[in-house]
Write an enzyme that holds these catalytic residues in place. Structure first.
Site, PDB file in Angstrom:
ATOM      1  N   LYS A 145       0.828  -1.206   0.000  1.00  0.00           N
ATOM      2  CA  LYS A 145       0.000   0.000   0.000  1.00  0.00           C
ATOM      3  C   LYS A 145       0.864   1.258   0.000  1.00  0.00           C
ATOM      4  CE  LYS A 145      -2.046   1.499   3.715  1.00  0.00           C
ATOM      5  NZ  LYS A 145      -2.945   1.628   4.882  1.00  0.00           N
TER       6      LYS A 145
ATOM      7  N   ASP B 138      -6.682   1.379   0.857  1.00  0.00           N
ATOM      8  CA  ASP B 138      -6.741   1.455   2.316  1.00  0.00           C
ATOM      9  C   ASP B 138      -8.158   1.085   2.759  1.00  0.00           C
ATOM     10  OD1 ASP B 138      -8.268   3.647   1.614  1.00  0.00           O
ATOM     11  OD2 ASP B 138      -7.227   5.045   2.943  1.00  0.00           O
TER      12      ASP B 138
END
Length: 210
Positions: free
Chosen positions: A120, A138
């Site tokens: 991420k 997220d």
């Protein structure tokens, strides 16, 4: 959600916010990297408050290493998991100096090899700093993608892979930011603001309140 609806959804988001940007405050790729590491399980507001103080005295790998672990902790102790984050940041600074002359690499594998950097975080850096059409999923993006029917998936990676397939190329650079902002301010976890939502007509959320 079909391709026509997907196209219309992102056209609507673009019209609402033509130049979406991260809410993290930074002036260099290195500052962005540290801010994103700190942002795990923390709000951008809390990170910005901490980095404003930190970057005033140390905003390079060399300067942060000079602070030492306790010195760094003094600036980031208001952020959750600051002990572990301090250790990771110092290790990352060491790696950047030893392998990359203090610069942040732009290759995914190199980024993900840095302490405290996962897929991420690497996606955020690749997209925001280096202009690559990646999408960092997220909790906000995961929720919005599943609720709307844009890209349903049981795991973060599954949602990311589906988004990269369904988001029209013209919108892939901004998709990460548009979806985060949508989840942060409109499609909230509790009491989503469906009445105010600009993309409600495309949304497949069964519990939406209109």
């Amino acid at each position: 959600m079909n391709a026509t609806q997907c196209q219309a959804l992102f056209a609507r988001l673009e019209a609402q916010n033509p130049t979406p940007q991260t809410e993290l405050v930074y002036r260099s790729t290195f500052e962005l990297l540290i801010a994103v590491i700190l942002s795990a399980q923390a709000t951008d507001v809390s990170v910005n408050k901490a980095t404003a103080r930190l970057y005033a005295v140390a905003n390079t790998p060399q300067a942060i290493l000079a602070l030492g672990e306790e010195g760094l902790k003094a600036y980031i102790k208001t952020i959750g998991l600051y002990n572990a984050k301090a250790k990771n940041i110092l290790k990352t600074c060491e790696t950047l100096i030893e392998k990359y002359q203090g610069e942040v690499p732009r290759e995914r594998a190199a980024l993900e090899a840095l302490a405290g950097v996962g897929r991420k975080t690497a996606n955020v850096i690749l997209n925001t700093a280096f202009g690559e059409p990646t999408i960092a999923v997220d909790t906000h993006i995961f929720r919005v993608s599943n609720r709307t029917g844009l890209a349903k998936g049981k795991t973060v990676r599954e949602v990311e892979d589906k988004l990269l397939k369904v988001v029209p190329p013209a919108y892939q650079m901004g998709a990460h930011h548009w979806l985060i902002l949508q989840g942060r301010y409109t499609c909230t976890a509790r009491n989503p603001k469906c009445v105010q939502c600009k993309i409600a007509e495309f949304c497949e959320f069964e519990e939406k309140t209109l």
